[in-house]
Design an enzyme around this catalytic site. Structure first.
Site, PDB file in Angstrom:
ATOM      1  N   ARG A   1       5.927  10.545   0.853  1.00 34.82           N
ATOM      2  CA  ARG A   1       7.079  10.077   1.635  1.00 34.82           C
ATOM      3  C   ARG A   1       8.066  11.236   1.767  1.00 34.82           C
ATOM      4  O   ARG A   1       8.542  11.756   0.750  1.00 34.82           O
ATOM      5  CB  ARG A   1       7.796   8.925   0.921  1.00 34.82           C
ATOM      6  CG  ARG A   1       6.894   7.752   0.534  1.00 34.82           C
ATOM      7  CD  ARG A   1       6.979   6.635   1.552  1.00 34.82           C
ATOM      8  NE  ARG A   1       6.002   5.600   1.274  1.00 34.82           N
ATOM      9  CZ  ARG A   1       6.309   4.320   1.033  1.00 34.82           C
ATOM     10  NH1 ARG A   1       7.565   3.945   1.016  1.00 34.82           N
ATOM     11  NH2 ARG A   1       5.354   3.437   0.835  1.00 34.82           N
TER      12      ARG A   1
ATOM     13  N   ARG B   1      15.788   7.843  -7.544  1.00 33.92           N
ATOM     14  CA  ARG B   1      14.634   6.928  -7.560  1.00 33.92           C
ATOM     15  C   ARG B   1      13.557   7.239  -6.540  1.00 33.92           C
ATOM     16  O   ARG B   1      12.596   6.500  -6.392  1.00 33.92           O
ATOM     17  CB  ARG B   1      15.114   5.486  -7.384  1.00 33.92           C
ATOM     18  CG  ARG B   1      15.929   5.286  -6.115  1.00 33.92           C
ATOM     19  CD  ARG B   1      16.688   4.000  -6.203  1.00 33.92           C
ATOM     20  NE  ARG B   1      16.511   3.174  -5.029  1.00 33.92           N
ATOM     21  CZ  ARG B   1      16.590   1.853  -5.055  1.00 33.92           C
ATOM     22  NH1 ARG B   1      16.773   1.216  -6.179  1.00 33.92           N
ATOM     23  NH2 ARG B   1      16.453   1.158  -3.957  1.00 33.92           N
ATOM     24  N   HIS B   2      13.736   8.321  -5.799  1.00 37.05           N
ATOM     25  CA  HIS B   2      12.742   8.685  -4.789  1.00 37.05           C
ATOM     26  C   HIS B   2      12.066  10.006  -5.104  1.00 37.05           C
ATOM     27  O   HIS B   2      12.719  10.981  -5.445  1.00 37.05           O
ATOM     28  CB  HIS B   2      13.400   8.787  -3.404  1.00 37.05           C
ATOM     29  CG  HIS B   2      13.827   7.473  -2.853  1.00 37.05           C
ATOM     30  ND1 HIS B   2      15.129   7.058  -2.859  1.00 37.05           N
ATOM     31  CD2 HIS B   2      13.102   6.469  -2.290  1.00 37.05           C
ATOM     32  CE1 HIS B   2      15.198   5.844  -2.317  1.00 37.05           C
ATOM     33  NE2 HIS B   2      13.982   5.459  -1.961  1.00 37.05           N
TER      34      HIS B   2
ATOM     35  N   GLU C   1      11.134  11.880   1.860  1.00 38.22           N
ATOM     36  CA  GLU C   1      12.476  11.335   1.615  1.00 38.22           C
ATOM     37  C   GLU C   1      13.463  12.475   1.826  1.00 38.22           C
ATOM     38  O   GLU C   1      13.360  13.514   1.191  1.00 38.22           O
ATOM     39  CB  GLU C   1      12.582  10.796   0.179  1.00 38.22           C
ATOM     40  CG  GLU C   1      11.486   9.826  -0.240  1.00 38.22           C
ATOM     41  CD  GLU C   1      11.617   8.427   0.369  1.00 38.22           C
ATOM     42  OE1 GLU C   1      12.585   8.203   1.123  1.00 38.22           O
ATOM     43  OE2 GLU C   1      10.752   7.583   0.094  1.00 38.22           O
TER      44      GLU C   1
ATOM     45  N   GLU D   1      14.015  -2.081  -7.471  1.00 36.56           N
ATOM     46  CA  GLU D   1      12.799  -2.474  -6.746  1.00 36.56           C
ATOM     47  C   GLU D   1      11.621  -1.665  -7.260  1.00 36.56           C
ATOM     48  O   GLU D   1      11.643  -0.445  -7.238  1.00 36.56           O
ATOM     49  CB  GLU D   1      12.961  -2.208  -5.239  1.00 36.56           C
ATOM     50  CG  GLU D   1      11.694  -2.576  -4.485  1.00 36.56           C
ATOM     51  CD  GLU D   1      11.600  -1.979  -3.085  1.00 36.56           C
ATOM     52  OE1 GLU D   1      12.611  -1.888  -2.383  1.00 36.56           O
ATOM     53  OE2 GLU D   1      10.459  -1.620  -2.709  1.00 36.56           O
TER      54      GLU D   1
HETATM   55  P1  ATP Z   1      13.097   1.965  -1.345  1.00 34.24           P
HETATM   56  O1  ATP Z   1      13.699   0.881  -0.490  1.00 34.24           O
HETATM   57  O2  ATP Z   1      13.455   1.853  -2.776  1.00 34.24           O
HETATM   58  O3  ATP Z   1      13.274   3.326  -0.780  1.00 34.24           O
HETATM   59  P2  ATP Z   1      10.708   1.219  -0.008  1.00 34.24           P
HETATM   60  O4  ATP Z   1      10.989  -0.230   0.197  1.00 34.24           O
HETATM   61  O5  ATP Z   1      10.898   2.178   1.076  1.00 34.24           O
HETATM   62  O6  ATP Z   1      11.523   1.725  -1.301  1.00 34.24           O
HETATM   63  P3  ATP Z   1       7.924   0.529  -0.204  1.00 34.24           P
HETATM   64  O7  ATP Z   1       7.358   1.044   1.033  1.00 34.24           O
HETATM   65  O8  ATP Z   1       8.248  -0.896  -0.308  1.00 34.24           O
HETATM   66  O9  ATP Z   1       9.223   1.398  -0.567  1.00 34.24           O
HETATM   67  O10 ATP Z   1       6.987   1.027  -1.410  1.00 34.24           O
HETATM   68  C1  ATP Z   1       6.493   0.170  -2.428  1.00 34.24           C
HETATM   69  C2  ATP Z   1       6.932   0.646  -3.792  1.00 34.24           C
HETATM   70  O11 ATP Z   1       6.654   2.033  -3.965  1.00 34.24           O
HETATM   71  C3  ATP Z   1       8.436   0.544  -4.035  1.00 34.24           C
HETATM   72  O12 ATP Z   1       8.782  -0.732  -4.444  1.00 34.24           O
HETATM   73  C4  ATP Z   1       8.629   1.567  -5.126  1.00 34.24           C
HETATM   74  O13 ATP Z   1       8.208   1.096  -6.388  1.00 34.24           O
HETATM   75  C5  ATP Z   1       7.664   2.655  -4.746  1.00 34.24           C
HETATM   76  N1  ATP Z   1       8.312   3.719  -3.951  1.00 34.24           N
HETATM   77  C6  ATP Z   1       8.600   3.706  -2.645  1.00 34.24           C
HETATM   78  N2  ATP Z   1       9.115   4.879  -2.233  1.00 34.24           N
HETATM   79  C7  ATP Z   1       9.133   5.668  -3.332  1.00 34.24           C
HETATM   80  C8  ATP Z   1       9.527   7.010  -3.554  1.00 34.24           C
HETATM   81  N3  ATP Z   1       9.983   7.772  -2.565  1.00 34.24           N
HETATM   82  N4  ATP Z   1       9.410   7.514  -4.799  1.00 34.24           N
HETATM   83  C9  ATP Z   1       8.907   6.762  -5.812  1.00 34.24           C
HETATM   84  N5  ATP Z   1       8.515   5.489  -5.652  1.00 34.24           N
HETATM   85  C10 ATP Z   1       8.626   4.932  -4.437  1.00 34.24           C
HETATM   86 MG    MG Z   2      10.047  -1.834  -0.445  1.00 33.63          MG
END
Ligand code: ATP
Ligand code: MG
Length: 443
Positions: free
Chosen positions: A220, A228-229, A222, A366
């Site tokens: 990702r 947390r990312h 980011e 989350e």
């Molecule tokens: P957030 O809203 O916290 O950015 P997201 O809703 O974009 O996350 P999802 O696509 O739902 O992320 O991904 C499923 C799971 O993967 C998340 O619940 C989280 O545990 C994990 N996750 C998502 N993006 C990341 C990241 N950049 N780094 C670490 N873990 C991640």
């Molecule tokens: Mg999510």
């Protein structure tokens, strides 16, 4: 001709066998982790694959004499006598009275960071810069042993539920989750994308295996530096067919989490004790609808502007609320708005503004998103069009629907996020061996 027949037993005694070898001479191997020299004796801690073994050197026990080769981080073979040692808390401990040390590899330099104390105390960035060394510290190492336990529990539980383990490609013609955080790659002159999730492939495999799971990296891009990312993380995914309700997915996850926590308690005790891990008790997990959770947040918190999603403060608040109301470390939030969920999410037939989807919050963070997916071809094509997507670009994905798929759904669980909150870290990088973020691609 020499023949190769399988793993050779070289006769080393693991620490777990010390209790059966008291007063006997045994052989161990490991790295010299720490040396404490006293006036006429020395404690030498040997780091093995999973523990520290205390060895005692004294001229009384052996002909061998300490010398300049006996240094921290040297690899050694040691023979000595197992003795029961005195512990303050009365627990059973064993140590080795050294008879002989053979150094088999010597370091060329002293580690740049102190790793032989109980804890690595430097800044996180220095710790990460020196990861190949700092991970040798038993507390740092224990984080990733626990992480291994989580993955292992996820895998073992799903295997027990007849899931098939899969590996989907990470170089793809499109990102699965949409949005701006997809990494582009030059692929022999064409633009392709690194997988943001295994979503489209795990769905394609539902009509094949009915139940599939994958534990693998996803990518990702980011753009923000948050706690947390990561730009590359390990996603624990599953997808299951013939669900009767989207709550079947939540029940499966609850089962997996119970199994994982129990596995950590029973098979990862040394690490759980070393890190003083507060393992959550799970009997059941409470659920709240997104709309109701949002109302709670609006009542209790100020300055909420985004009514379509949660800010981290709202998740933290909901985590505390679940603890107070239900004594639960986990909370399922369900029925997220259709606008905020990806194109493959099934809308609730009773209220198409919301979806049959959920997030799982763990101690206010989350860790999972999941839900039921659309299985009907016309419904999926219509939703794509409504969202401004071109179904022609998803021809191979839509084969799933076109040629028949059972009702199905699944989830993605972020391994580092779960590890982070289980161990009480504020930063996901603490729970990542070699993190990739906007400022770091090395080591
Ligand atoms: P957030 O809203 O916290 O950015 P997201 O809703 O974009 O996350 P999802 O696509 O739902 O992320 O991904 C499923 C799971 O993967 C998340 O619940 C989280 O545990 C994990 N996750 C998502 N993006 C990341 C990241 N950049 N780094 C670490 N873990 C991640
Ligand atoms: Mg999510």
């Amino acid at each position: 001709m020499e023949e190769i027949t399988g793993v050779i037993d070289y006769g080393y005694t693991p620490y777990s066998e010390f209790k059966n070898n008291v007063e006997k001479v045994v052989k161990i191997k490991g790295v010299i982790h720490n040396i404490r020299e006293m006036s006429d004796f020395a404690f030498i801690l040997i780091r093995t694959a999973r523990e520290l073994i205390q060895c005692v050197y004294s001229p009384e026990f052996s002909e061998f004499r300490l010398n300049e080769n006996i240094v921290e981080q040297a690899s050694a073979k040691i023979t000595g006598k197992v003795v029961k040692s005195e512990t303050r808390d009365g627990s059973e401990r064993y140590e080795l009275q050294i008879h002989d040390i053979e150094i088999i590899s010597s370091p060329a330099a002293i580690p740049p960071v102190v790793i032989s104390k109980k804890q690595v105390t430097c800044d996180l960035s220095v710790n990460l810069d020196n990861r190949p060394v700092t991970l040798r510290n038993p507390k740092e190492r224990a984080i990733f042993k626990i992480q291994e336990g989580i993955q292992r529990g996820f895998r073992e539980y799903l295997q027990s539920q007849n899931f098939t383990e899969i590996h989907s490609p990470k170089i793809n013609f499109a990102g699965a989750e949409g949005g701006t955080n997809v990494f582009k790659l030059d692929y022999f002159g064409k633009t392709v994308y690194l997988a943001q999730s295994p979503q489209l492939y795990k769905q394609a495999l539902v009509p094949v295996f009915e139940r599939v799971f994958e534990i693998a990296p996803v990518f990702r891009a980011e753009h923000h530096d948050t706690s947390r990312h990561l730009n590359e993380y390990i996603s624990m995914d599953f997808e299951m067919g013939f669900i009767e309700s989207f709550t079947d997915i939540m029940n499966m996850e609850t089962g997996a989490l119970k199994y994982i926590m129990n596995l950590l308690k029973t098979e990862y005790t040394p690490e759980v004790e070393l890190l003083k891990v507060d393992i959550p008790e799970i009997t059941s997990i409470p659920c709240i609808r997104f709309k109701d959770a949002k109302e709670l947040c609006v009542k209790k918190l100020k300055n909420i502007t985004d009514m379509k999603d949660f800010e981290p403060e709202e998740e933290a608040f909901l985590g505390k609320w679940a603890k107070q109301q239900f004594n639960s470390d986990f909370l399922f939030v369900t029925h997220y708005l259709s606008k905020k969920r990806p194109f493959y999410t099934m809308d609730d037939p009773e209220d198409p503004e919301v979806t049959l989807s959920f997030d799982l919050l763990f101690r206010g963070l989350e860790i999972t998103s999941g839900g039921q997916r659309i299985h009907d071809y016309n419904e999926q094509v219509a939703k794509m069009k409504k969202m401004g997507m071109n179904p022609d670009e998803f021809e191979t994905y839509l084969m799933l629907h076109k040629y028949g798929a059972p009702p199905h759904g699944g989830l993605g669980l972020g391994l580092e996020r779960l590890t982070m909150h289980l161990l009480g870290f504020k930063n996901v990088r603490n729970a990542t061996m070699f993190p990739r973020d906007i400022n770091r691609v090395s080591p």
